[in-house]
Design a protein around this motif. Structure first.
Motif, PDB file in Angstrom:
ATOM      1  N   SER A  42      -0.298  -2.144 -11.855  1.00 23.21           N
ATOM      2  CA  SER A  42      -1.104  -0.638 -11.373  1.00 23.21           C
ATOM      3  C   SER A  42      -1.663   0.107 -12.445  1.00 23.21           C
ATOM      4  O   SER A  42      -0.123   0.127 -13.164  1.00 23.21           O
TER       5      SER A  42
ATOM      6  N   LEU B 271       5.143  -2.378  -5.451  1.00 22.38           N
ATOM      7  CA  LEU B 271       4.259  -4.104  -5.319  1.00 22.38           C
ATOM      8  C   LEU B 271       6.179  -4.740  -6.112  1.00 22.38           C
ATOM      9  O   LEU B 271       6.564  -5.734  -5.778  1.00 22.38           O
TER      10      LEU B 271
ATOM     11  N   CYS C 153      -0.232 -11.608  -4.300  1.00 20.37           N
ATOM     12  CA  CYS C 153       0.871 -10.012  -3.379  1.00 20.37           C
ATOM     13  C   CYS C 153      -1.266  -9.310  -3.711  1.00 20.37           C
ATOM     14  O   CYS C 153      -1.778  -8.860  -4.495  1.00 20.37           O
TER      15      CYS C 153
ATOM     16  N   ARG D  19      -7.917  -6.524  -6.555  1.00 21.15           N
ATOM     17  CA  ARG D  19      -6.894  -6.250  -4.772  1.00 21.15           C
ATOM     18  C   ARG D  19      -5.972  -7.705  -4.684  1.00 21.15           C
ATOM     19  O   ARG D  19      -5.164  -7.399  -4.051  1.00 21.15           O
TER      20      ARG D  19
ATOM     21  N   TYR E 172      -2.770  -6.215  -2.552  1.00 23.52           N
ATOM     22  CA  TYR E 172      -3.393  -4.475  -2.561  1.00 23.52           C
ATOM     23  C   TYR E 172      -4.440  -3.963  -1.670  1.00 23.52           C
ATOM     24  O   TYR E 172      -5.635  -4.295  -2.122  1.00 23.52           O
TER      25      TYR E 172
ATOM     26  N   CYS F 100       7.619  -6.872  -3.190  1.00 23.26           N
ATOM     27  CA  CYS F 100       7.283  -7.533  -2.520  1.00 23.26           C
ATOM     28  C   CYS F 100       7.951  -8.669  -2.822  1.00 23.26           C
ATOM     29  O   CYS F 100       8.742  -8.909  -4.111  1.00 23.26           O
TER      30      CYS F 100
ATOM     31  N   THR G 254       0.757  -1.052  -0.061  1.00 26.71           N
ATOM     32  CA  THR G 254       0.090   0.258   0.010  1.00 26.71           C
ATOM     33  C   THR G 254       1.098   1.120   0.063  1.00 26.71           C
ATOM     34  O   THR G 254       2.441   1.347   0.405  1.00 26.71           O
TER      35      THR G 254
ATOM     36  N   GLN H   3      -5.837   0.304  -0.723  1.00 27.29           N
ATOM     37  CA  GLN H   3      -5.816   1.691  -0.656  1.00 27.29           C
ATOM     38  C   GLN H   3      -5.847   2.383   0.432  1.00 27.29           C
ATOM     39  O   GLN H   3      -6.368   1.198   1.021  1.00 27.29           O
TER      40      GLN H   3
ATOM     41  N   THR I  35       2.371   3.068  -6.634  1.00 27.79           N
ATOM     42  CA  THR I  35       2.003   1.598  -6.154  1.00 27.79           C
ATOM     43  C   THR I  35       2.703   0.413  -6.371  1.00 27.79           C
ATOM     44  O   THR I  35       3.303  -0.295  -5.914  1.00 27.79           O
TER      45      THR I  35
END
Length: 292
Positions: free
Chosen positions: A159, A82, A90, A149, A92, A85, A7, A94, A78
């Motif tokens: 993203s 990512l 994964c 998500r 995500y 990670c 995030t 917001q 974003t």
């Protein structure tokens, strides 16, 4: 199987984001959580650090204020989170999105179910959008009903745009530069609180958010904010995620949605007609597709 979460946040307190609640709601689902924190003026970084969970990896990020085209800075940050990670799956969220604790086991089970199925590139969630107050939801087709998500990193998902969703870049020989992810239902709901703040805080949020698209040229337009009555508002009859309950109880502003029957806008009449068609045929004739 291990799962990463990621995030981003910048000036979360000033803009009224429930980012601490969002992070806390995600922690039970993941084995690590990357939090990209932009340089803030309101103690946002300190609040993330104060959560104190060893799963959290706090990463300081620089947000270039000159990048004001279409909110692309949000997807850029974003994607930076990512890339940090360590796991293939994964999740995500917001900063204004929160998971309900009752959904965590089902979401985890879905990830495990498709762990060894490379044809599944992600999971999509249903959405509950709150508007004005914590007891009111927005339900017209102007509000996206679902979004991806959970993504599989190895799919190449990235993203896009203002970071609302994800797409997979396509080879250059194809006409379209990207495609939707092939997903399955997450069996979970994202509670979206982006439109529930005190009116003064909402004005600040809109002003700072607008700068990500157009810079500071129109700041004066956002000094005052009032919630307007819109089509599709309904009373919320469910339960909020437990992490949100203190914030829900602290609401000290009132919102009125009353207006004359003749005050409907032409666009809202079209929404009413589309809802009527949906009720008659039993499905949405204008699906808001975010995935395959």
């Amino acid at each position: 199987m291990k799962v990463s979460g990621f995030t981003i946040v910048k000036n979360g307190v000033l803009m009224g984001y429930p980012f601490v609640e969002s992070i806390k709601s995600l922690l039970p689902l993941v084995d690590e959580l990357i939090v990209g924190v932009g340089r803030s003026d309101d103690g946002s970084r300190e609040l993330v650090a104060a959560i104190g969970d060893p799963k959290i990896r706090l990463v300081d990020t620089e947000w270039d204020p000159s990048k004001t085209q279409g909110g692309l800075l949000l997807s850029e940050k974003t994607n930076e989170a990512l890339e940090l990670c360590q796991n293939d799956w994964c999740v995500y969220l917001q900063a204004d999105e929160v998971l309900h604790e009752q959904d965590i086991p089902a979401i985890r089970a879905q990830i495990e179910k498709y762990e060894n199925d490379p044809s599944v590139e992600g999971l999509h969630f249903s959405y509950t959008h709150f508007y004005g107050s914590f007891d009111t939801t927005a339900n017209s087709r102007l509000w996206y009903p679902e979004e991806v998500r959970v993504i599989r990193r190895s799919s190449g998902a990235r993203s896009r745009g203002d970071a609302q969703g994800f797409r997979i870049p396509a080879p250059r020989l194809f006409h379209s530069p990207e495609r939707r992810l092939k997903t399955k239902p997450a069996h979970g709901t994202v509670y979206h609180y982006g439109w529930v703040r005190p009116p003064k805080t909402m004005a600040i949020k809109n002003k700072l958010f607008h700068r990500l698209w157009f810079g500071e040229s129109r700041d004066a337009e956002f000094e005052v904010f009032e919630y307007e009555p819109i089509y599709g508002l309904k009373k919320f009859t469910g339960t909020h995620p437990s992490v949100m309950l203190p914030r829900v109880a602290s609401q000290d502003w009132k919102v009125s949605y009353r207006r004359p029957l003749l005050g409907c806008r032409p666009s809202e009449i079209r929404l009413w007609i589309s809802d009527l068609i949906k009720a008659v045929i039993g499905r949405n004739p204008w699906p808001n597709r975010t995935h395959d």
